[in-house]
Design a protein around this motif. Structure first.
Motif, PDB file in Angstrom:
ATOM      1  N   GLN A  47      46.738  36.152  31.334  1.00 47.66           N
ATOM      2  CA  GLN A  47      45.576  35.290  31.105  1.00 47.66           C
ATOM      3  C   GLN A  47      45.213  34.514  32.207  1.00 47.66           C
ATOM      4  N   PHE A  48      46.156  33.907  32.567  1.00 41.66           N
ATOM      5  CA  PHE A  48      45.714  32.970  33.746  1.00 41.66           C
ATOM      6  C   PHE A  48      45.020  33.896  35.126  1.00 41.66           C
ATOM      7  N   GLY A  49      45.444  35.073  35.330  1.00 38.59           N
ATOM      8  CA  GLY A  49      44.958  35.994  36.196  1.00 38.59           C
ATOM      9  C   GLY A  49      43.530  36.530  35.839  1.00 38.59           C
ATOM     10  N   LEU A  50      43.565  36.654  34.557  1.00 40.76           N
ATOM     11  CA  LEU A  50      42.233  37.065  34.119  1.00 40.76           C
ATOM     12  C   LEU A  50      41.087  36.002  34.323  1.00 40.76           C
ATOM     13  N   TRP A  51      41.197  34.895  34.147  1.00 41.84           N
ATOM     14  CA  TRP A  51      40.298  33.671  34.686  1.00 41.84           C
ATOM     15  C   TRP A  51      40.161  33.729  35.975  1.00 41.84           C
ATOM     16  N   ALA A  52      41.452  33.774  36.788  1.00 41.02           N
ATOM     17  CA  ALA A  52      40.961  33.478  38.197  1.00 41.02           C
ATOM     18  C   ALA A  52      39.939  34.757  38.709  1.00 41.02           C
ATOM     19  N   LEU A  53      40.321  35.960  38.149  1.00 43.33           N
ATOM     20  CA  LEU A  53      39.234  37.192  38.325  1.00 43.33           C
ATOM     21  C   LEU A  53      37.898  36.868  38.044  1.00 43.33           C
ATOM     22  N   VAL A  54      37.734  36.378  36.590  1.00 40.05           N
ATOM     23  CA  VAL A  54      36.229  35.850  36.370  1.00 40.05           C
ATOM     24  C   VAL A  54      35.657  35.004  37.031  1.00 40.05           C
ATOM     25  N   PHE A  55      36.421  33.913  37.626  1.00 37.61           N
ATOM     26  CA  PHE A  55      35.906  32.944  38.707  1.00 37.61           C
ATOM     27  C   PHE A  55      35.544  33.582  39.688  1.00 37.61           C
ATOM     28  N   GLN A  56      35.930  34.717  40.322  1.00 35.02           N
ATOM     29  CA  GLN A  56      35.469  35.131  41.552  1.00 35.02           C
ATOM     30  C   GLN A  56      34.456  36.287  41.334  1.00 35.02           C
ATOM     31  N   ILE A  57      34.373  36.647  40.236  1.00 35.78           N
ATOM     32  CA  ILE A  57      33.340  37.592  39.782  1.00 35.78           C
ATOM     33  C   ILE A  57      31.987  36.872  39.615  1.00 35.78           C
ATOM     34  N   ASN A  58      32.068  35.479  39.154  1.00 37.03           N
ATOM     35  CA  ASN A  58      30.771  34.612  38.941  1.00 37.03           C
ATOM     36  C   ASN A  58      30.535  34.119  40.156  1.00 37.03           C
ATOM     37  N   SER A 106      38.333  39.449  25.765  1.00 29.55           N
ATOM     38  CA  SER A 106      38.318  38.027  26.415  1.00 29.55           C
ATOM     39  C   SER A 106      37.480  38.117  27.718  1.00 29.55           C
ATOM     40  N   PHE A 107      37.735  39.179  28.516  1.00 30.75           N
ATOM     41  CA  PHE A 107      36.937  39.343  29.744  1.00 30.75           C
ATOM     42  C   PHE A 107      35.636  39.296  29.477  1.00 30.75           C
ATOM     43  N   ARG A 108      35.298  40.117  28.532  1.00 29.09           N
ATOM     44  CA  ARG A 108      33.809  40.183  28.416  1.00 29.09           C
ATOM     45  C   ARG A 108      33.329  38.688  28.013  1.00 29.09           C
ATOM     46  N   PHE A 109      33.925  38.250  27.088  1.00 33.48           N
ATOM     47  CA  PHE A 109      33.199  36.865  26.679  1.00 33.48           C
ATOM     48  C   PHE A 109      33.326  35.656  27.675  1.00 33.48           C
ATOM     49  N   LEU A 110      34.409  35.711  28.610  1.00 34.36           N
ATOM     50  CA  LEU A 110      34.206  34.816  29.685  1.00 34.36           C
ATOM     51  C   LEU A 110      33.358  35.261  30.875  1.00 34.36           C
ATOM     52  N   VAL A 111      33.187  36.207  31.194  1.00 35.24           N
ATOM     53  CA  VAL A 111      32.239  36.682  31.971  1.00 35.24           C
ATOM     54  C   VAL A 111      30.718  36.440  31.745  1.00 35.24           C
ATOM     55  N   PHE A 112      30.327  36.700  30.494  1.00 34.24           N
ATOM     56  CA  PHE A 112      29.143  36.391  30.039  1.00 34.24           C
ATOM     57  C   PHE A 112      28.944  34.767  29.571  1.00 34.24           C
ATOM     58  N   GLY A 113      30.111  34.150  29.163  1.00 33.58           N
ATOM     59  CA  GLY A 113      29.790  32.639  28.984  1.00 33.58           C
ATOM     60  C   GLY A 113      29.643  32.000  30.136  1.00 33.58           C
ATOM     61  N   GLN A 114      30.399  32.374  31.215  1.00 36.32           N
ATOM     62  CA  GLN A 114      30.384  31.671  32.428  1.00 36.32           C
ATOM     63  C   GLN A 114      28.804  31.981  33.187  1.00 36.32           C
ATOM     64  N   LEU A 166      34.728  37.870  52.429  1.00 34.41           N
ATOM     65  CA  LEU A 166      36.095  37.667  53.302  1.00 34.41           C
ATOM     66  C   LEU A 166      37.189  36.701  52.322  1.00 34.41           C
ATOM     67  N   PHE A 167      36.530  35.778  51.493  1.00 28.73           N
ATOM     68  CA  PHE A 167      37.522  35.031  51.054  1.00 28.73           C
ATOM     69  C   PHE A 167      37.288  34.991  49.412  1.00 28.73           C
ATOM     70  N   ALA A 168      36.628  35.949  48.839  1.00 24.74           N
ATOM     71  CA  ALA A 168      36.657  36.210  47.350  1.00 24.74           C
ATOM     72  C   ALA A 168      36.896  37.543  47.056  1.00 24.74           C
ATOM     73  N   SER A 169      37.189  38.493  47.724  1.00 24.67           N
ATOM     74  CA  SER A 169      37.083  39.820  47.270  1.00 24.67           C
ATOM     75  C   SER A 169      38.711  40.379  46.951  1.00 24.67           C
ATOM     76  N   GLN A 170      39.739  39.377  47.501  1.00 23.33           N
ATOM     77  CA  GLN A 170      41.128  39.863  47.157  1.00 23.33           C
ATOM     78  C   GLN A 170      41.256  39.738  45.525  1.00 23.33           C
ATOM     79  N   ALA A 171      40.949  39.090  44.727  1.00 21.06           N
ATOM     80  CA  ALA A 171      41.162  39.062  43.310  1.00 21.06           C
ATOM     81  C   ALA A 171      40.585  40.195  42.687  1.00 21.06           C
ATOM     82  N   ILE A 172      39.430  40.673  43.180  1.00 17.97           N
ATOM     83  CA  ILE A 172      38.841  41.840  42.694  1.00 17.97           C
ATOM     84  C   ILE A 172      39.615  42.877  43.107  1.00 17.97           C
ATOM     85  N   ILE A 173      40.050  43.081  44.042  1.00 16.08           N
ATOM     86  CA  ILE A 173      40.799  44.099  44.716  1.00 16.08           C
ATOM     87  C   ILE A 173      42.205  44.266  44.025  1.00 16.08           C
ATOM     88  N   LEU A 174      42.766  43.124  43.838  1.00 17.27           N
ATOM     89  CA  LEU A 174      44.243  43.168  43.280  1.00 17.27           C
ATOM     90  C   LEU A 174      44.081  43.524  41.870  1.00 17.27           C
TER      91      LEU A 174
END
Length: 337
Positions: A40-51, A123-131, A244-252
């Motif tokens: 769940q924490f990893g999901l938010w870290a991913l959503v944060f980078q997507i935003n 949860s992913f969809r809710f967080l992405v659209f909400g943010q 350079l600094f925000a692709s790692q979470a998406i790739i992981l």
């Protein structure tokens, strides 16, 4: 307030803000690992980078508008100052719509590409659209911060960011304690945006940086095209920095799963803290160097640039050495293994 005073206040407030942001970030991760599962924490870290990628729909316009306001601030009252300000507001309104539209594409397209676990897709969809919705609503209001940048008043910008982080942490902790789970992140993000914007608007009004009635002028196409041309180059720089600094979470997320994203978010936190801390000098000096250069003081601008580059480089070297030596024991202590 002279240049030296503005620079000193901007740098010192930047350091204070960075410490507050870092403290809130460390506390939020501690709370996340206490109340949420690692995925769940990893999901938010991913959503944060997507935003962060969605915010690139700014296309460098924020930097462009602030830059051109610097050219006209010494000639106020100026119709050009008001025209540039209103052009920025109009552009941001349009970009907010683009941001929200792109978020809808991400909501339906990204879960499969990033291999989000089935139980976390909703949860992913809710967080992405909400943010994205929060970002889009407050997107046009960023224009108020452009005037502060033009006048080199980063002390107020830093104060607003620190205030937003403290309010966000309080809201996040409250939500977790009341069983809100992942939506607690959005609650904190909403109050962060609200409090930050409120402080910036109050500061712009108190410092008389907003266009006066005599300066109001409907934006022309020439003004908008000038902003877009400058913003295009800034966008390339911002996009490169994001890669350079925000692709790692998406790739992981795609190749290693959400637990790896969580590990990256925790392990890299000190690096980003050191980076932000060392960047304060460059950030605070930008508007002042542009002001000196635009007034024709080229030799002074060149000398100041060399001095600031040496100072920033030396500071970054010291912080980098500290990071190499101390990051691993810090993470072990912080997360209790």
């Amino acid at each position: 307030m002279n240049r030296t005073q503005r620079f000193s206040r901007s740098v010192l407030s930047g350091y204070a803000c960075t410490l507050v942001v870092a403290g809130c970030s460390f506390a939020s991760i501690y709370l996340s690992l206490r109340y949420l599962t690692v995925p769940q924490f990893g999901l938010w870290a991913l959503v944060f980078q997507i935003n962060g990628y969605l915010l690139l729909t700014d296309f460098g316009m924020s930097n462009a508008v602030g830059r051109f306001l610097m050219d006209w601030k010494d000639q106020r009252p100026s119709k050009k100052y008001g025209e540039t300000f209103l052009a920025g507001l109009l552009i941001l309104f349009l970009q907010a719509g683009v941001l929200l539209s792109l978020s809808l594409a991400v909501v339906f397209w990204a879960p499969g590409l990033l291999k989000i676990p089935q139980e976390l897709i909703s949860s992913f969809r809710f967080l992405v659209f909400g943010q994205a919705l929060i970002s889009a609503v407050f997107f046009p209001l960023r224009v108020f911060s452009f005037a502060l940048v033009a006048y080199g008043r980063f002390d107020w910008i830093n104060a607003s960011a620190a205030t937003g982080q403290l309010v966000s942490l309080g809201a996040f902790a409250w939500g977790l304690q009341h069983g809100w789970s992942l939506p607690s992140y959005l609650f904190g993000s909403l109050l962060d945006a609200l409090s930050t914007t409120l402080v910036i608007i109050i500061a712009s009004q108190r410092l008389h940086l907003l266009p006066k009635t005599s300066e109001v002028m409907r934006p022309g196409w020439d003004c908008c095209f000038t902003i877009f041309r400058y913003g295009r180059d800034m966008f390339l720089i911002l996009f490169g920095n994001r890669v350079l600094f925000a692709s790692q979470a998406i790739i992981l997320a795609r190749f290693a799963g959400l637990e790896a994203v969580a590990a990256w978010a925790v392990g890299s936190k000190m690096f980003f803290f050191c980076r932000d801390f060392s960047n304060q000098i460059a950030q605070a000096s930008g508007p002042l160097l542009i002001e000196i250069y635009s007034r024709g003081e080229f030799l002074l601008a060149s000398k100041k640039l060399q001095d600031l580059a040496l100072l920033s480089g030396s500071f970054a070297t010291v912080l980098g050495s500290f990071l190499i030596v101390g990051n691993r024991p810090f993470v072990s202590l912080w997360t209790k293994g």
